[in-house]
Structures are given as structure tokens and as C-alpha cells.
Design a protein around this motif. Structure first.
Motif, PDB file in Angstrom:
ATOM      1  N   VAL A   1      29.129  38.470  36.287  1.00  0.00           N
ATOM      2  CA  VAL A   1      29.165  37.534  37.415  1.00  0.00           C
ATOM      3  C   VAL A   1      28.646  36.159  37.001  1.00  0.00           C
ATOM      4  O   VAL A   1      29.250  35.124  37.317  1.00  0.00           O
ATOM      5  CB  VAL A   1      28.335  38.101  38.587  1.00  0.00           C
ATOM      6  N   MET A   2      27.527  36.132  36.281  1.00  0.00           N
ATOM      7  CA  MET A   2      26.934  34.846  35.918  1.00  0.00           C
ATOM      8  C   MET A   2      27.784  34.096  34.898  1.00  0.00           C
ATOM      9  O   MET A   2      28.037  32.897  35.046  1.00  0.00           O
ATOM     10  CB  MET A   2      25.524  35.073  35.382  1.00  0.00           C
ATOM     11  N   THR A   3      28.248  34.784  33.852  1.00  0.00           N
ATOM     12  CA  THR A   3      29.049  34.105  32.840  1.00  0.00           C
ATOM     13  C   THR A   3      30.426  33.745  33.373  1.00  0.00           C
ATOM     14  O   THR A   3      30.933  32.651  33.132  1.00  0.00           O
ATOM     15  CB  THR A   3      29.185  34.995  31.603  1.00  0.00           C
ATOM     16  N   GLY A   4      31.039  34.670  34.117  1.00  0.00           N
ATOM     17  CA  GLY A   4      32.340  34.368  34.700  1.00  0.00           C
ATOM     18  C   GLY A   4      32.267  33.260  35.725  1.00  0.00           C
ATOM     19  O   GLY A   4      33.195  32.451  35.849  1.00  0.00           O
ATOM     20  N   GLY A   5      31.157  33.213  36.475  1.00  0.00           N
ATOM     21  CA  GLY A   5      31.017  32.151  37.463  1.00  0.00           C
ATOM     22  C   GLY A   5      30.975  30.773  36.836  1.00  0.00           C
ATOM     23  O   GLY A   5      31.577  29.822  37.341  1.00  0.00           O
ATOM     24  N   VAL A   6      30.279  30.646  35.724  1.00  0.00           N
ATOM     25  CA  VAL A   6      30.220  29.354  35.035  1.00  0.00           C
ATOM     26  C   VAL A   6      31.610  28.949  34.549  1.00  0.00           C
ATOM     27  O   VAL A   6      32.053  27.797  34.737  1.00  0.00           O
ATOM     28  CB  VAL A   6      29.228  29.428  33.856  1.00  0.00           C
ATOM     29  N   ALA A   7      32.326  29.882  33.910  1.00  0.00           N
ATOM     30  CA  ALA A   7      33.657  29.569  33.394  1.00  0.00           C
ATOM     31  C   ALA A   7      34.616  29.182  34.520  1.00  0.00           C
ATOM     32  O   ALA A   7      35.404  28.225  34.388  1.00  0.00           O
ATOM     33  CB  ALA A   7      34.204  30.759  32.604  1.00  0.00           C
ATOM     34  N   GLN A   8      34.563  29.914  35.621  1.00  0.00           N
ATOM     35  CA  GLN A   8      35.453  29.608  36.743  1.00  0.00           C
ATOM     36  C   GLN A   8      35.173  28.226  37.316  1.00  0.00           C
ATOM     37  O   GLN A   8      36.082  27.452  37.590  1.00  0.00           O
ATOM     38  CB  GLN A   8      35.275  30.681  37.834  1.00  0.00           C
ATOM     39  N   ARG A   9      33.913  27.919  37.524  1.00  0.00           N
ATOM     40  CA  ARG A   9      33.568  26.631  38.126  1.00  0.00           C
ATOM     41  C   ARG A   9      33.890  25.470  37.204  1.00  0.00           C
ATOM     42  O   ARG A   9      34.336  24.412  37.637  1.00  0.00           O
ATOM     43  CB  ARG A   9      32.095  26.600  38.516  1.00  0.00           C
TER      44      ARG A   9
ATOM     45  N   VAL B   1      42.198  35.626  31.686  1.00  0.00           N
ATOM     46  CA  VAL B   1      42.708  36.276  32.896  1.00  0.00           C
ATOM     47  C   VAL B   1      41.727  37.322  33.409  1.00  0.00           C
ATOM     48  O   VAL B   1      41.574  37.518  34.617  1.00  0.00           O
ATOM     49  CB  VAL B   1      44.088  36.893  32.596  1.00  0.00           C
ATOM     50  N   LEU B   2      41.039  38.011  32.499  1.00  0.00           N
ATOM     51  CA  LEU B   2      40.123  39.071  32.911  1.00  0.00           C
ATOM     52  C   LEU B   2      39.040  38.548  33.841  1.00  0.00           C
ATOM     53  O   LEU B   2      38.626  39.252  34.786  1.00  0.00           O
ATOM     54  CB  LEU B   2      39.490  39.710  31.675  1.00  0.00           C
ATOM     55  N   LEU B   3      38.556  37.315  33.603  1.00  0.00           N
ATOM     56  CA  LEU B   3      37.513  36.773  34.457  1.00  0.00           C
ATOM     57  C   LEU B   3      38.009  36.587  35.883  1.00  0.00           C
ATOM     58  O   LEU B   3      37.254  36.777  36.843  1.00  0.00           O
ATOM     59  CB  LEU B   3      37.010  35.445  33.889  1.00  0.00           C
ATOM     60  N   SER B   4      39.277  36.221  36.050  1.00  0.00           N
ATOM     61  CA  SER B   4      39.838  36.094  37.403  1.00  0.00           C
ATOM     62  C   SER B   4      39.957  37.460  38.068  1.00  0.00           C
ATOM     63  O   SER B   4      39.714  37.598  39.272  1.00  0.00           O
ATOM     64  CB  SER B   4      41.202  35.410  37.334  1.00  0.00           C
ATOM     65  N   TRP B   5      40.344  38.477  37.307  1.00  0.00           N
ATOM     66  CA  TRP B   5      40.413  39.830  37.870  1.00  0.00           C
ATOM     67  C   TRP B   5      39.029  40.330  38.267  1.00  0.00           C
ATOM     68  O   TRP B   5      38.867  40.974  39.316  1.00  0.00           O
ATOM     69  CB  TRP B   5      41.063  40.780  36.872  1.00  0.00           C
ATOM     70  N   GLN B   6      38.036  40.066  37.426  1.00  0.00           N
ATOM     71  CA  GLN B   6      36.680  40.490  37.772  1.00  0.00           C
ATOM     72  C   GLN B   6      36.176  39.783  39.024  1.00  0.00           C
ATOM     73  O   GLN B   6      35.481  40.385  39.852  1.00  0.00           O
ATOM     74  CB  GLN B   6      35.745  40.214  36.598  1.00  0.00           C
ATOM     75  N   ALA B   7      36.515  38.503  39.168  1.00  0.00           N
ATOM     76  CA  ALA B   7      36.115  37.792  40.386  1.00  0.00           C
ATOM     77  C   ALA B   7      36.820  38.352  41.606  1.00  0.00           C
ATOM     78  O   ALA B   7      36.243  38.408  42.702  1.00  0.00           O
ATOM     79  CB  ALA B   7      36.415  36.304  40.236  1.00  0.00           C
TER      80      ALA B   7
ATOM     81  N   SER C   1      44.466  43.243  34.229  1.00  0.00           N
ATOM     82  CA  SER C   1      44.647  42.088  33.351  1.00  0.00           C
ATOM     83  C   SER C   1      45.451  42.465  32.108  1.00  0.00           C
ATOM     84  O   SER C   1      46.259  41.681  31.610  1.00  0.00           O
ATOM     85  CB  SER C   1      43.282  41.522  32.954  1.00  0.00           C
ATOM     86  N   TRP C   2      45.249  43.680  31.590  1.00  0.00           N
ATOM     87  CA  TRP C   2      45.963  44.105  30.385  1.00  0.00           C
ATOM     88  C   TRP C   2      47.442  44.351  30.686  1.00  0.00           C
ATOM     89  O   TRP C   2      48.318  44.026  29.900  1.00  0.00           O
ATOM     90  CB  TRP C   2      45.324  45.377  29.836  1.00  0.00           C
ATOM     91  N   TYR C   3      47.707  44.933  31.855  1.00  0.00           N
ATOM     92  CA  TYR C   3      49.089  45.273  32.188  1.00  0.00           C
ATOM     93  C   TYR C   3      49.902  44.046  32.548  1.00  0.00           C
ATOM     94  O   TYR C   3      51.058  43.882  32.117  1.00  0.00           O
ATOM     95  CB  TYR C   3      49.104  46.273  33.347  1.00  0.00           C
ATOM     96  N   SER C   4      49.315  43.144  33.362  1.00  0.00           N
ATOM     97  CA  SER C   4      50.077  41.999  33.861  1.00  0.00           C
ATOM     98  C   SER C   4      49.942  40.767  32.985  1.00  0.00           C
ATOM     99  O   SER C   4      50.856  39.939  32.934  1.00  0.00           O
ATOM    100  CB  SER C   4      49.618  41.653  35.284  1.00  0.00           C
ATOM    101  N   ASP C   5      48.782  40.610  32.329  1.00  0.00           N
ATOM    102  CA  ASP C   5      48.484  39.429  31.539  1.00  0.00           C
ATOM    103  C   ASP C   5      48.565  38.160  32.375  1.00  0.00           C
ATOM    104  O   ASP C   5      48.816  37.070  31.858  1.00  0.00           O
ATOM    105  CB  ASP C   5      49.410  39.330  30.328  1.00  0.00           C
ATOM    106  N   GLN C   6      48.329  38.306  33.677  1.00  0.00           N
ATOM    107  CA  GLN C   6      48.333  37.180  34.598  1.00  0.00           C
ATOM    108  C   GLN C   6      47.187  37.337  35.582  1.00  0.00           C
ATOM    109  O   GLN C   6      46.653  38.440  35.786  1.00  0.00           O
ATOM    110  CB  GLN C   6      49.663  37.100  35.370  1.00  0.00           C
ATOM    111  N   VAL C   7      46.806  36.220  36.206  1.00  0.00           N
ATOM    112  CA  VAL C   7      45.777  36.288  37.237  1.00  0.00           C
ATOM    113  C   VAL C   7      46.319  37.061  38.429  1.00  0.00           C
ATOM    114  O   VAL C   7      47.548  37.182  38.598  1.00  0.00           O
ATOM    115  CB  VAL C   7      45.344  34.870  37.651  1.00  0.00           C
TER     116      VAL C   7
END
Length: 810
Positions: free
Chosen positions: A430-438, A462-468, A552-558
């Protein structure tokens, strides 16, 4: 008639010999010496500005005048709040929360008997999870600095034009820094500085907090090789005839071992390994991009150079893994040694490889241009997948340990450690993905990275968007157990109403007063439901995280793009989950930063944040060296040294160590560290204590039924006070036959139901505070002092005389 014989002299009441000392230890949140001693005039007896022992000014030399106190003890206050909440900058340790949580998982293993290999495997798995969090933090910093800024934004004309400070890196400028490899090398300074800062903080806090050596003395009693007397007192059953320890006499508790509160060697080893892992992560990101270009196109740089640099990084990474897996804590002795040159030079070697990677990437490649995003998606997927596999393996090992030695009060049937480790991974994501997203949203302006609509940059992996996107789903799932707890608490409060009125009978019932007391009691019982909430959150996080990796692995898209063509409802739900989760993940990170900044200016906020560390940083850094420092490695030796010094100078003195809340945990830990002879002269008074309710259930190997029983048998006497309205403290439930009588409670709270002539104003419901205001506290302390003894007859002033000589008859 002979005169009547004089009546025999009255039998004098016994009196105690020697002075008595009460050593007070405060709980979470801290307290001033004036508050603890109830006197504005205090003097420091020993210690420094960080942690010290205080007395009332008039009691400074109380041992020399025991006649002034009668049977009352001289009071001392040990104040340790400066170790956790004294400095505003320490609130920024909130950013190290994932490291602290995974360190807790190390100490949550179930009780193990004869399972040395399984225990070692448990420790190795937790240390590997901790190492993955360091790599994740560094990888997130590389994603922001190297990928989003240096590669994507500086390589896109539209993005670079909006950020004028990136102009010298723009490819359009055609300057020396415009080549992608040189931009990456310059941006590598950001994650490198982050890793260096973590190393510096870990090294500095060790010197300030955890460098206090334990008491001097033998590591183990030669006449008691199995630690039976130290664990259960001198009357405990000894070893069997063949020399093996009997099952009724466990080995010395871990908290009583000489090296438990001094893990210098392990912290130094892990610090070297994690620092090297951070530098190697940056080196791999820089060298990997250049090596991929050299393999795909003919250029001026020989491919063998990139292969050599990458090979060196892999070799050094294997050494890091070996260092982390090789050895855990050494508690049987004071581990004062340091490792050899191989481990000590590991961070320097990794830094040298990073410098080589930067030089290699900075080699001129005129035909190299940056487009899209760096191919780091696979690295994030494997890192997240590896964390999930490690947590599952940890759960298997923990469950096996629990089945071998089950304890009924252990949380989640032994799975508390894996559940907390999963939460640490989730917090890190959450913390690392939040920084990258913002940062991606900030760089892209009005566009949405990854959606392909008016976006100038490709965005984060893409994985960070799926996790969010799974965060809103997780919050919706949590509504079910929360509603269940609300309904159950309301029903419990209604059921407690008649019980409360019966306790205060024959006073006339007051519906409002009854409802409030019952509601507070029912709410306090919610603490016992916390393990199941943690279990539900961890299980849901594991399953949703696995779904995010698969998606994320199957679609490779957000998610918003992956749902295109699946129908209006699914498309709208995917878009809503992605946007909501992205903002939630960023909002959570902003809350952390805002809380740390507020603590700089607001003393009350600083104290509140400090309470988090009072509980979370009690344990030594056994899994993650970058976790906030362990204050107990300073506080426990302080208390043990003070008790040993006082008992050695007062051979006939009596000592009661009195701990409230977290202070009771420190008090018990200090008593465990005392020599056996000293421990038998000490009485323990705990109140509002989480020893069994929190520590015994979450950390059964260290505060479970066996260690608490051993503590009871090794001290002279013990009393524990608790209230039903206390959400933290509770009974310690010593499992002895017959009942040892340690627990005193539940105490009546409030002391009076309504107005009385003695208490004309409404009495407050105290809950977790002000135990010393209850008459039961003074009674328990008096009982402990009476049990400590020894008692001798009081000398009568009237002496029997013989003849006219004036000398006594005896």
C-alpha cells in the motif's frame, strides 16, 4: 496479703526488618515523575534525560532512615517515555511500519518443544519476508526515480515540457544527460540515498537505544544446566536420573537468557545484508536496462561487460541470501562478537557493484532512446508472488509447531505470525504503490496513466493498479465482521445490565448509569476479538493479492482497460475500483506523512503516535534491522540493574516492582533477567497488565502459560489487579494447582454506583487508568510487603529488671 503480680507485658506486634522499596514503572503514553510519585518535588536518583529513576526529594536517602516509613515502602519511579515519544522526529518512524510489523511476526511463533529445526525454519522464513520488504521499498523508489521520472517523463516531450526542472534530462535538449543510461545513473542517487539513510538510522539508533549490555554474570548456572531453578524456582523438579530434563521442568525461559536483550551480532549482520540488498536492487535496475539494450541492438559496448556486471550482482545477491538464512539470534550467551570481513564488507561490495552499473549504463549509446516503461512488471510480480509463497510456507511451519505443542489461548491456532507477516506485506504494498500511483498522476497531469486516454506516460507497473483496485473490495468485505461485532457488543451490553445492577445492590438502579457501565464492559471485551479480525483481513488480503497477480499477468493491462468489452456494469465497476483504490492508497500514504508532520508541532499528537511504538517496538530487531529501535533493550537492563544494585546494598531490604500496562511487561522481563537469589527477594505487582491477554496469546513462546508459571514460581510473590472495564489489562491465569491466587479481580469499577455520603459526586469509570486510586492497590501492596518478610518481634521498651543492678535478666 501479698501484692498482686503485675500483668504480663503485651505481646508486641511484629515489625519488618530493613527498608522497603517500591519501584514504579509506567505504561503506554508515558508519565512524569511528579505524576507517578504524587509530589511536585522530585530528584533523579540514577539515569539520564532519556530514561531515569526518580524519587521524592524527601525520600532521596530513605534507606538510611527506615524508621520514618514504618511498614510503608520508599517509592521510586522509572520513567522511560523518552525512549519512545520524547522527540518529534520519531513520529516519522511511522514510515517504517511494515518493517516493525514483520519484526513482530518473528516473535509470534507458537510454543515449540523439541522442534529445533522447525523453529529455525520459522525464523528463516520471517527473515526472508523481511528482506523482500526491503527490496520492495527500494524497488518502489527505483520505480519513481528511474522509471517514472528519468525514463518515462524525461523521455516524453509533453511531460518534460510541463516539468521544467527535468529539461536538462530531456531527449529534445540533446545534452550529455539526455541519453537514457546517464539519466538512469543520475536518478539512481535517489534510491541509493534512501538505502544509505536507512543504514544510518539503524546504526545510530542501535548506539542510542539497544547498546546496553545485560547484567554481568555467568551465562548459565553450572549446577543448573537445564535452567530449572531459573525457570520455576529452587523447589521445581530437577532433571531425570539419566540427565535428560523432565517434562514437568521446561528449560530456562527465553526472556531470562543472558543474550536475549543484546543481539548486537544479528542486528549488525542483518543491517549489512539488507543494505547490500537495497544497493543491489538499484544496481540491477540500472544495469538491467542497459544490458537489455546491448543484447537487442549492436552498439559500442561489448555485451560481455553487461553480462559481467549482472553476474556480479547475482553472485552478491546469493551471498546476501546466505547471510540472511545462515543464522538467527543467539540468546544463550551475550553475543558481543561481530562477523568477519565477508559480511562486514558486504554493503561496500554492493555499493561498488552499483557504481560499476552506473558507469556501465553511462557509456555513450547514441542510438538508445527511451519509450514506454522500463520492463519491471515481471520483477514486481515475482516479488509479490514470492511474498505470498513465503507467507504460506510460514503458515505451514507455524501450524505444525502448534499441533506439536498446542496452547488453548494462542491466537488463530498458531497462525498469528503468518497473519501479521501478511499484513506487513500488504502495508508495504500500500505504501510503496501509493507513492508510485500519486507520482504518476502528478506527472501525467489530466491523463490517467495506463488507460491510454490523453496519457503522456505509460505509468507504473500494471500490478500496482490491480493491487489498488482490490482495496475497495477488501473494505467492503470487512463490513461483515464489523457489523457482527457491533451487534454482538450491543447484545452483550444488554445482557450485562442486570449483572451490573446486582453487583451494586441494594442501591437503587439508574438505567443510564447501568447502560454506560455495561457498554464500557462490552466494548472492553472487543480486544479478545482482535485476532479474528486480523485473521480475516490477512486471509482476504492473501486471496485478493493472488487475484491481483493473476489479473495483471493474464491481461497485462490495468483493470479499467482489462474490463473493456465485458459489459457496461463490469466496465463501470472496474473503473470505479481502479480510481477509488488509487485514491485510497494515496490517501493512506498522505495520512502517514501528515501524522508525522503534525507530531513535529503538536506535543499531544507526538505522544499519541508514541503509544504505537510502546507496543510495537518492545521486541528486539530479530527479523528486520531497519525497523524502529527496541526500547526494551535499554529499559530492561536499566530495571534489572537497579533492582540488583538495591538488593545488594540492602541485604535485609524488601523490593516490590510495580508495573502498569506496558510497564508490567517491562517489569516481568526485568525480573526474568535477575539472578535466582535476587529474584526470590522480589515481589511483583502488576495492574492493567496485558501479560496474558495480549502478550501471552500473541507471543506464546515467550509469555505463554509455561513462562508465566515459571515467573510465578521464581519470584517471592505476585499480585495482578484487573478490571472488566479495561480493554488492555486482564487476568494472567497462572495454570497451577492449587490456584496460586495471583489474580485479584475483576475490581469494582466504578467504585460507587451512585452518590454516597463518602463519595457525594459521581465516580468515574476508570477503565485502564488510575489503578492506584483503588483501595485494592494499597491492600495488594501491603500483602506483598507482608509476604516478603522476614518478621521479628518488636522490642518492648519496658524491660524486666532483676534486683537493683539495673541489668536485664537475660
Amino acid at each position: 496479703m501479698a501484692p498482686a503480680a503485675p500483668p504480663p507485658p503485651a505481646t508486641p506486634s511484629p515489625e519488618h526488618t530493613g527498608s522497603a522499596l517500591e519501584l514504579l514503572v509506567h505504561g503506554v503514553g508515558g508519565a512524569t515523575p511528579q505524576e507517578m510519585l504524587g509530589d511536585p518535588r522530585t530528584v533523579r536518583v540514577t539515569g539520564d534525560t532519556t530514561a531515569a529513576v526518580y524519587r521524592r526529594t524527601e525520600d532521596a536517602h530513605g534507606e538510611k532512615h527506615p524508621e520514618r516509613y514504618g511498614n510503608e515502602p520508599v517509592a521510586e519511579a522509572y520513567c522511560w517515555s523518552g525512549l519512545t515519544s520524547g522527540n518529534g522526529s520519531r513520529a516519522l518512524w511511522l514510515l517504517l511500519l511494515p518493517f516493525m510489523v514483520v519484526n513482530l511476526a518473528h516473535w509470534m511463533r507458537p510454543t515449540a518443544t523439541g522442534r529445533t529445526r522447525a523453529v529455525r525454519l520459522y525464523g528463516v522464513l520471517v527473515r526472508l519476508v523481511a528482506l523482500s520488504l526491503t527490496v520492495l521499498l527500494t524497488a518502489a523508489a527505483c520505480e519513481v526515480a528511474l522509471d517514472l521520472l528519468a525514463w518515462q517523463c524525461a523521455g516524453a516531450d509533453a511531460c518534460a515540457e510541463r516539468r521544467s526542472w527535468l529539461g536538462f534530462l530531456s531527449e529534445r535538449q540533446g545534452g550529455w544527460w539526455s541519453q537514457p543510461g546517464r539519466r538512469l545513473g543520475l536518478a539512481a542517487l535517489v534510491p541509493t540515498a534512501l538505502v544509505g539513510l536507512l543504514w544510518y538510522l539503524s546504526n545510530r539508533t542501535w548506539s542510542a537505544y539497544e547498546s546496553q549490555r545485560p547484567l554481568n554474570g555467568e551465562d548459565f548456572d553450572e549446577d543448573d544446566p537445564f535452567g530449572v531453578a531459573a525457570a520455576h524456582g529452587p523447589d521445581a523438579p530437577g532433571p531425570a536420573a539419566d540427565g535428560s530434563p523432565r517434562r514437568a521442568a521446561p528449560v530456562r525461559p527465553a526472556l531470562g537468557r543472558p543474550g536475549f536483550w543484546y543481539g548486537r551480532r544479528l542486528v549488525a549482520r542483518l543491517r549489512a545484508a539488507h543494505t547490500a540488498a537495497g544497493f543491489l536492487t538499484v544496481a540491477a535496475a540500472v544495469a538491467g536496462a542497459a544490458a537489455r539494450h546491448d543484447r537487442d541492438a549492436e552498439g559500442p559496448v561489448p555485451r560481455i561487460v553487461g553480462a559481467a556486471v549482472e553476474g556480479g550482482i547475482v553472485l552478491c545477491a546469493l551471498v546476501v541470501l546466505w547471510v540472511v538464512c545462515r543464522r538467527g539470534r543467539s540468546e544463550r550467551t551475550r553475543d558481543t562478537r561481530l562477523d568477519g570481513a565477508l559480511i562486514s564488507c558486504l554493503p561496500g561490495s554492493a555499493l561498488a557493484l552499483l557504481a560499476l552499473a552506473v558507469l556501465y549504463a553511462s557509456w555513450s549509446r547514441p542510438d538508445w532512446q527511451s519509450s514506454g516503461a522500463l520492463p519491471v512488471e515481471t520483477a514486481f510480480r515475482f516479488l509479490t508472488l514470492g511474498q505470498g509463497i513465503l507467507v504460506v510456507a510460514l503458515a505451514v511451519v507455524a501450524r505444525g509447531l502448534y499441533r506439536r505443542t498446542p496452547e488453548p489461548h494462542t491466537v488463530l491456532y498458531g497462525l498469528g505470525g503468518p497473519a501479521v507477516a501478511m499484513l506487513a506485506c500488504a502495508l508495504g504494498g500500500v505504501m510503496t504503490g501509493g507513492v508510485a500511483q500519486r507520482v504518476a498522476d502528478w506527472l501525467d497531469g489530466p491523463g490517467t496513466p495506463g488507460m491510454g486516454r490523453e496519457a503522456d506516460i505509460a505509468g507504473p507497473p500494471v500490478l500496482l493498479s490491480w493491487q489498488a483496485s482490490v482495496i475497495p473490495v477488501l473494505l467492503l468485505l470487512l463490513l461483515v465482521p464489523v457489523l457482527v461485532l457491533v451487534v454482538r457488543t450491543a447484545r452483550t451490553a444488554r445482557r450485562l445490565g442486570p449483572i451490573v445492577e446486582a453487583e451494586y445492590a441494594p442501591e437503587e438502579p439508574d438505567e443510564g448509569r447501568t447502560r454506560r457501565i455495561a457498554r464500557i464492559r462490552a466494548t472492553a471485551a472487543l480486544t479478545d476479538s482482535a485476532p479474528w479480525i486480523v485473521g480475516v483481513v490477512s486471509a482476504a488480503t492473501l486471496l485478493l493479492g493472488a487475484g491481483a497477480i493473476a489479473g495483471s499477468w493474464y491481461s497485462d493491462q490495468v483493470p479499467g482497460r482489462a474490463a473493456d468489452g465485458s459489459g457496461p456494469l463490469l466496465e463501470s465497476l472496474a473503473d470505479a475500483a481502479q480510481s477509488t483504490g488509487s485514491w485510497l492508497i494515496g490517501f493512506g500514504f498522505i495520512l502517514f506523512v501528515a501524522g508525522g508532520r503534525r507530531a513535529y508541532k503538536d506535543a499531544s499528537a507526538r505522544r499519541t503516535i508514541g503509544i504505537l511504538w510502546d507496543v510495537g517496538t518492545f521486541w528486539p530487531r530479530a527479523a528486520h534491522p531497519f525497523a524502529p529501535p527496541c526500547y526494551a533493550e535499554r529499559a530492561v537492563p536499566d530495571l534489572a540493574s537497579r533492582m540488583s544494585a538495591w538488593t545488594s546494598t540492602m541485604p535485609r531490604g524488601r523490593l516490590v516492582i510495580s508495573g502498569h500496562s506496558q510497564g508490567s511487561v517491562l517489569a516481568a522481563s526485568a525480573v526474568w533477567q535477575l539472578p535466582d537469589a535476587t529474584r526470590r527477594r522480589v515481589a511483583l505487582l502488576t495492574y492493567g497488565s496485558p501479560l496474558e491477554r495480549l502478550y501471552g496469546r500473541w507471543f506464546p513462546a515467550y509469555f505463554g502459560a509455561g513462562p508465566l508459571l515459571g515467573l510465578h514460581r521464581s519470584v517471592h510473590c505476585w499480585r495482578n489487579l484487573w478490571r472488566a472495564t479495561d480493554p488492555i489489562g486482564g487476568p494472567v491465569r497462572i495454570g497451577a494447582d492449587p490456584d496460586p491466587g495471583v489474580d485479584r479481580g475483576p475490581l469494582k469499577d466504578p467504585l460507587a454506583y451512585g452518590r454516597t455520603t463518602r463519595l457525594p459526586l459521581p465516580e468515574p469509570i476508570l477503565g485502564h487508568s488510575d489503578y492506584q486510586a483503588d483501595p485494592a492497590f494499597a491492600d495488594a501492596r501491603a500483602d506483598l510487603l507482608a509476604e516478603l518478610g522476614p518478621l521479628v518481634p518488636r522490642q518492648t521498651e519496658a524491660r524486666t529488671q532483676k534486683g537493683t543492678s539495673g541489668r536485664s535478666s537475660g
